[in-house]
Each structure stands twice: as structure tokens, then as C-alpha cells.
Design a protein around this motif. Structure first.
Motif, short mmCIF file in Angstrom:
data_model
loop_
_atom_site.label_atom_id
_atom_site.label_comp_id
_atom_site.label_asym_id
_atom_site.label_seq_id
_atom_site.Cartn_x
_atom_site.Cartn_y
_atom_site.Cartn_z
N PHE A 158 5.99 7.14 2.13
CA PHE A 158 7.04 5.97 1.68
C PHE A 158 8.01 6.75 1.22
N CYS A 159 9.43 6.23 1.15
CA CYS A 159 10.58 6.71 1.01
C CYS A 159 11.59 5.91 0.04
N GLY A 160 11.55 5.90 -1.06
CA GLY A 160 12.45 5.06 -1.77
C GLY A 160 13.69 5.35 -1.49
N TYR A 173 0.70 -1.19 0.13
CA TYR A 173 -0.13 0.13 -0.17
C TYR A 173 0.94 1.34 -0.01
N LEU A 174 1.99 1.24 0.78
CA LEU A 174 2.52 2.32 1.04
C LEU A 174 3.37 2.73 -0.44
N VAL A 209 -4.14 4.99 6.48
CA VAL A 209 -3.56 3.59 6.09
C VAL A 209 -4.39 2.88 6.79
N ALA A 210 -4.70 3.00 8.02
CA ALA A 210 -5.55 1.85 8.87
C ALA A 210 -6.80 1.59 8.19
N GLY A 217 13.97 3.04 8.03
CA GLY A 217 14.31 4.23 7.21
C GLY A 217 13.32 3.88 5.74
N GLN A 218 12.34 3.09 5.88
CA GLN A 218 11.65 3.06 4.79
C GLN A 218 10.46 3.73 4.57
N ILE A 219 10.12 4.47 5.44
CA ILE A 219 9.09 5.62 5.43
C ILE A 219 9.74 6.74 6.43
#
Lengths: 127, 127
Positions: A70-72, A15-16, A29-30, A54-56
Motif C-alpha cells: 500500500f502506497c500513501g 485491508y491494504l 491478501v486473498a 498508483g494506490q499500491i
DNA sequence: CTAGTTGCAAAGAGTTTGCATGGCG
DNA sequence: CGCCATGCAAACTCTTTGCAACTAG
């Protein structure tokens, strides 16, 4: 302590990552994942975990709402701009980021944290 | 609708203006003023009012806590830097702010909002 | 006087936590 | 199997709100 690949985690990640560049509240999100069978507490627990990895990125809106984005991988090396009106997120490139870093470094040797910094303003379309 | 000069408002203004460049939570303010006879609800109500008047700036910490900072008139024309470790606040000057504004304006004609923007990093002392 | 303001306590919103159950490896 | 993760509901924290009493102008 190892970590298990659960259905809920995978749904959350999916989802993110399907909504990059968008700031989401934990509630959004929930609500999105509840129909798919992910409980509220799992959403909160896993958002925290993902932030730790560190993924988001966790930040906050003008009214203090907690927001997640969300953080590529590639987002940690540059600053973001956000339009206060439409919410659009713009990624500065590395050169522009370096230019900003250079400006702030003249003050107390300040070392820019590009991950956490968001520059607010109004984009052309919204003016 | 006019506004009354009450004891509580004056205590709040005094307290805030005595702590410039410091980010305070509403709770910290409330706890500081409670002994002086200002109720929690008055603190919240007046913080909101002061924010509306532009006398204080509302922002948010890395964990999403709502923070208030007293804002002299002159703070609306420049960006601030904040050290993520010690919390120190640095005021950029107008020239430096213009330089940052110039960089972001090349992206979608983005118009910087200096009031809301805080650049995060680590100051020299903390490294 | 009279409208804005206060204090209290109750209500709300968003988030965290304890504990038993369930599932990954 | 063992340990981690989940779901539920209760607990919590911070903030807002309703209402009667109060007070500045």
C-alpha cells in the motif's frame, strides 16, 4: 467506463491501508479476505486495478515472488530502503532522495524513479 | 559433493557470459539452449546452482518476472541502474556506490547490499 | 564403478480468464 | 434497467520434482 464502489473493493482497500509499509503477496491478501467473502479472482483483479491507479506498488522479493505494498500518496516522492532480513521498510526523506537522484543523474542523465526503486540492505538491529 | 563439468553446464555458462548486463528470463535461456540439446529442467537446475555460487544474480522485473543476469566478479561491489524503458544497465563506480551507501547508513545504520540493489529510472536517450 | 547430472513427463504453485449471476447507480 | 463486478472453475504459465538412464571422473 465508470467504476462501481463495491463491498469487495472497500474491504480490499481497508485491508491494504491498514497494513502500510508491509509487502504482501496476493495470496496473503486473498487468504485474509476470503473469510470476509471476497473471492480470489476479485482480489487479483482489484490489485491490478489499484496498481494501475498508483494506490499500491507492485514489486518482487528476492525469490521473485510478486509483492504488493500500500502506497500513501506521499510515498511517490522518495526512495525506500528494505532490510533483507526482517523486511522492515524505511522511507528516505526528500532530501536524501534528492541526494541519490543527484548521484545517478551524473550517469547518462539518468532520471530516478523513486516509486519503483528499493534499496536493499541490512538494518542495524539485524546485524 | 563434487560437481561435474558437463556439456550442458558449459553451454549455459557460455550463453550467459556472452550476454552480460542483460536480464534474461529462465524461459529465454531455455529456448536459446534447447536447440543445442539442453533440457528445460537442466536450465532451471543450473541457473539455481549458478545463483548459489554467485555467478548470476536473480532479480525481478516490474511485473514480477524472475530475471537472471550474468555477473562478473567485479559486479558485487557496486550498484546498478536500470532504464525502465530500454532496459539498459549502468554500473555505478565504487565511489558513487559509497556515496549512496553513506546516505542510507544514516538511517538505522542501514548497510547497503550492492549486489541486490537496482535503482530504476529513465536514461537520457529514452526521454 | 559410483555419485552427480540429465531428460522426460507429471505435479505444483500462482495467476488469469470465460461465462453466468449478481449488484451499483 | 444497463453495465460493471463478482464468483466459480477451468485454463494457463512458469517452475519444481520423481525417476530411470546416462556420464564424468
Amino acid at each position: 467506463m465508470r467504476s462501481y464502489a463495491t463491498e469487495q473493493r472497500s474491504l480490499l482497500s481497508d485491508y491494504l491501508s491498514s497494513r502500510p509499509d508491509v509487502y504482501l503477496t496476493a495470496m496473503e491478501v486473498a487468504n485474509a479476505l476470503e473469510p470476509k467473502g471476497v473471492s480470489r479472482s476479485s482480489v487479483y483483479r482489484n490489485l491490478l486495478a489499484l496498481e494501475g491507479q498508483g494506490q499500491i506498488v507492485r514489486s518482487a522479493g528476492p525469490k521473485g515472488e510478486t509483492l504488493y505494498r500500500f502506497c500513501g500518496e506521499r510515498c511517490s516522492d522518495h526512495i525506500h530502503l528494505q532490510c533483507e532480513r526482517c523486511g522492515r521498510l524505511v522511507h528516505l526523506d526528500e532530501e536524501e532522495t534528492r541526494a541519490v537522484a543527484a548521484i545517478v543523474s551524473t550517469r547518462d542523465g539518468f532520471e530516478l524513479d523513486a516509486t519503483r526503486t528499493v534499496i536493499y540492505g541490512i538494518c542495524e538491529d539485524c546485524r
